[in-house]
Motif scaffolding. Sequence first.
Motif: not given
Length: 769
Positions: A738, A741, A743-745, A747-749, A751
């Motif tokens: 976080e 910065g 990517g979303n991929a 961050l999803d992994t 989380r």
Amino acid sequence: MNAQVWSFPGGIHPPENKRQSTATPIQRPPLPRLLVLPLQQHIGAPALPCVEVGQRVLKGQMIAEPGSAISAALHAPTSGTVVALGEQPYPHASGLTAPAIVIDSDGQDEWAELAPCPEYASLSAVELLERIRHAGIAGLGGAGFPTAAKLATRPQDDLHTLVINGAECEPYISADDLLMRERAAELVQGIDILVHILQPEQVLIGIEDNKPEALAAVQAAIGERNVTLRAIPTKYPSGGERQLIQVLSGREVPSGGLPADIGMLCVNVGTTVAVADAVLRGRPLISRIATLTGAALERPCNVEALLGTPVGELLDFAGLDRSKLDRLILGGPLMGISLPSLDVPLIKTSNCLLAASATELPPAPPAMPCIRCGDCAQVCPASLLPQQLHYFALGAQHEQLQAHNLFDCIECGACAYVCPSSIPLVQYYRAAKADIRELQQRQLKAEQSRLRFEQRQDRLRREEEQRTVDRLARQERVARAQESEAKVEATVPAAQSVIERVKAEKAVGNAPDRLKRLKIEASMAQVALKKAEKQLASHDTEQLRAQVVELREAAGQVKAALAAAEAESHTAPAPLDNEATLKKARIDAAMARAQVKKSEKAFGESPTDEQRATLASLREDVERIERQLNELQGTAMPTEPKATQAVDGILALRQAKLVYIAQRDALRQAERDGASEEELGAVRQALAAAEAALHAAEDASGKAPPDLVRTDKHPMSATLRAARTELAYARADLKKLEREGAGNAALDTARARLQAAERAVADASGETP
């Protein structure tokens, strides 16, 4: 504007959140009905009230005087009547009350007579410092150190640089920013006064580059003055005194030292404006600019509020929505404290009131074990080792904490901000500092008590010596007045009476009472002889010499009679009386040792010559009784060799302890008497030999060492430990992604990994280790 700046180690870049409160100019809230003014609004001694309940006061009138050199006066923020003197709510996380003065405002806001001094250049530095002191000015940047005491360092230190602190680095706070925008001219007036007082070689002003309006206003107000304004990079905590000095000058304040140690002094911009108001306009410190901000406020702004105003009234002025209010913080989110009530008053060090909602500042997650990631050490602006300090704080290892420079910590909160395990590090440091200060206070009180006791002992010793001198003088006058024959006649019968008593005791027989009386007579004869010898050493006369001869003969006869009686009493007893004799010998030995200990405690560490002689005599009695006891034990229990060997080992250990104590006392006495190094060396060798003999006796005594049993009070299964470790790593990786910065991929992994780790911890928590 000189752009040359340096940097300091560590630091962080949290979200600033300052624009919410800078959209409008400085506001003035309505006059409150009641003002609560705590007597302790600064570092040092609290102020002392100089008003009474029922007294009417005017705006700017002094209502409490400085309590000491490190203190600050207190003034009435408005006109009204003093209605209370006592405990009132205080802005502190503990929620405890503090002594305060309560003023009921009359609404007239009538000023007292002021004494402005526009021609301050004609006054000396001492006179200006006295004006600043009576104006009640304390540091408005948050620390609250009395300004007059801080500025008074100039005569003692070689001060060459004055630093004006306008950094204001903590998130949400913008009070100094608005002050510099709207009152830059008053700021420069305050700088001129400080320059007149301190006479520095240079003046440096540091403002973070995220305040362009303030930079422009101050630069315009400086004009042609020899003042250097520098825009420093925005990084928390650049507003710290040590960090700002390092950024502006490249010099570092030494550990445990002050800026004055390197010839520098740092003053906040708000404090500087207060100095200008006190000198040029004669106004004491009765108000301050504070930031009102947070998601629970409808109209965040900066206000110039009277000291003592309840914070609830200030927040209502800014449109407080109490349904959204989750936490009220005095100060910023990193260094501020949570307030338990809205009834506490605004004080001199209150630069911000942050009314945060639950979504704005959510509660910290539960603390997890430290994973030794080192993030806290990388961001520490003081180059400390926060994880080591945390470890030592948990174990209350105060010496290690001080060795690792705990008191260099400025409690900025950067370490706790980046900690992946959510450990409240700063709270541990604050608690450890408080414990150390409390321990130091106890040690100081104990040392003061010891000094008072030693002084009392010295006084008593001097008084006793004076009484002795007076007594000897009186005796000498009496001796000169009386005839020498009368002295001899008075002395000889006394000695003969002792001899006659000894002869009478010989005729009594072999009874135990006779032996006891002989011991008493021997002790009395010895004391009389010592006293006479001491008088003879001070005043050598023929009469005293004759008296000493007679008493020495009497003491010898008594001692000989006592030795004969003891030899008779310790002849080999009958077989049926061995046990009774041994029991009596043990009782005598115990009583003799107890008498020695009692005498040592009564005489203290500095016994007189007479007391030392008494101790030596008592110790000889102990050694003699111990030898007799050993002889009796050797004859009384021939059929129990093992028990005799154990008893002999214990007796040998006890004897070795007595020898060691005697040698230790001899070394202490030699050191007090100022013995030479050769004599001290011989005594130390004897003490070392006694210590070695004591250790040998301990080994031969047969005492078994104690068993050490360790139990785990908080057992944990291997599965739960592994699950918690995985949870800490997962949380750390997510926070790192976080911050970077990612990517979303990614961050999803991360989380998903965190959720799986949390479920694993929950599942493993039910297992039995």
